[in-house]
Design an enzyme around this catalytic site. Sequence first.
Site, PDB file in Angstrom:
ATOM      1  N   TYR A 462      15.751  14.557  -6.064  1.00 51.47           N
ATOM      2  CA  TYR A 462      15.017  13.522  -6.824  1.00 51.47           C
ATOM      3  C   TYR A 462      13.749  13.049  -6.108  1.00 51.47           C
ATOM      4  CZ  TYR A 462      20.007  13.232  -8.094  1.00 51.47           C
ATOM      5  OH  TYR A 462      21.316  13.522  -8.408  1.00 51.47           O
ATOM      6  N   HIS A 463      13.015  13.968  -5.441  1.00 55.03           N
ATOM      7  CA  HIS A 463      11.855  13.565  -4.648  1.00 55.03           C
ATOM      8  C   HIS A 463      10.576  14.323  -5.013  1.00 55.03           C
ATOM      9  CE1 HIS A 463      14.713  12.181  -1.143  1.00 55.03           C
ATOM     10  NE2 HIS A 463      14.705  11.338  -2.158  1.00 55.03           N
ATOM     11  N   PRO A 464      10.148  14.386  -6.257  1.00 49.32           N
ATOM     12  CA  PRO A 464       8.900  15.098  -6.562  1.00 49.32           C
ATOM     13  C   PRO A 464       7.680  14.354  -6.031  1.00 49.32           C
ATOM     14  CG  PRO A 464       9.712  13.955  -8.513  1.00 49.32           C
ATOM     15  CD  PRO A 464      10.774  13.817  -7.466  1.00 49.32           C
TER      16      PRO A 464
END
Length: 554
Positions: A462-464
């Site tokens: 969940y780290h774009p």
Amino acid sequence: MYDYVIVGAGSAGCVLANRLSADPNVTVALIEAGGRDRKREIQIPAAFSKLFKTPLDWAFETQPQKFLDDRELFWPRGKMLGGSSSINAMMWVRGHRADYDGWNLPGWSYDEVLPYFHRIEHRVGSNHHHTYGTDGPMWIEELRDPNPLTAAFLAACGEIGLRRNPELNEPDSTGFAPTPVTMHRGRRWSAADAYLHPVRKRPNLTVITGGLAERVLIADGADGPAARGVVYRGESGDAIEVTARREVVLAAGAIGSPHLLMLSGIGDPDRLTAAGVPVAVRSLEVGRNLQDHLASGWIVHTPTAVTMVDAEKLGQVVKYLARRKGMLSSNVAEAVAMVHTEDGLPAPDIEIIFAPVPFLDHGFTEPPGHGFTVATILLQPHSVGEITLASADPTVAPHIDPHYLSDDADLRCVLAGLTFARNIMAAPSLARHVGAPMRPDRWPTDDADLETFVRTYSETLYHPVGTCRMGSDESSVVDAELRVRGVAGLRVADASVMPRINRGHTNAPTIMIAERAAELIAAGAAGGTGAAGVAGVAGGTGAAAGAGPTNAAT
């Protein structure tokens, strides 16, 4: 008409709204596509995955990933006040000194950004206050009631020779430590709690919820194209124009900000034309440079029946409601080890996260029994993806293609990380709690078997980041002061500007970026004097913001 129009009330947007509106002589509009952050599950730390695929989540899907068995991966992103800080696992992990020094940009080295982190942080429960700020608006605490298996994991890390890190956010994060969390008294403390709710009643701040930004208004200025405002679609379905006297600031995240730039005609002309969007400004890198942390890992049964499989039982619910303790006060990812899989690396290349629960399919799959997860995270991927327009219709999500494992070096690193994780699981303190494998359902027998496991089950952490890259070169989307190249009066201030993903988690640096952006904006407006003014305001506002939770009316 406002002086500043901010798009996105997530981690960055809440900061900007607070800091810019601290000047009573300016007016600020904050536009958020989602709604309020009132749902109970937002406040209960362990309940974050129950918000996935609800109206509070953008619930994106990637394009089929060629190197992950052509799977379309689920990417949750917060769609409410607080954005993804209202839906995340609350881990405050800044990254390594080398991350910020590696950006090689004026004003963004580790030593230069550290004061902004200190400005943000209200760290309690730590004896290492030199590492943190202690009077900022963002509460950062130790878990109130960590699981017994977490202590076993930490002991196992020490048994295989890893360094006990006194704080996970030391300049060199190498080693293991419990997870510092953005919580206060057993409840989530989001960017909205820290920055927005305490100032919600300022007369010069307007918060608009349910407003989907459709495009930035761009007009011809004296020196070329200039941002004049934003068009958003209100809850009634009407298109509404909001004018910005000074600046428009995009804080819609690594997906939303490049999407809005492209919808506004800022991007690759060929791609814009193909999607039916008139070209306003040529900027080839908009949407490119997409990076994310890929997560793999072991999920095993355990004979030790103390895991969060029991978190929703009546006793645990009563314990949480009465004392804000118990399993529901957990952020799930309770401990971290930052490791080097090869000698001579300048910084960790793998993160290992311990969760005292079988975290299956983002929490959607019910565990078949007690178990725990030892996840491995690829910290510095060589694989780079992109965001592209799927349609000129703002309601249609863009195409998201992270190109996971397209570089063979990434696969080699993931495989090494999984082997490292198994060594921790074999250490005496943790080995006695390890039962049969749950996922995969058998231990891989060779590298080919292990590779199949990685391609079948790996998911996003969940780290774009990176899709509006900041740089000193003319091809970067924004410059070192976050100004969009080719358009006056327009900035981007969120995770999308990161040139390279950090060896940590992305919420902390996103908030830092917004703090610095607010200072840069004020400095520009005041002809160079605003930076000191905002820095002075920040300390006072932060202390007040940390006083306690406030409900916001919108």
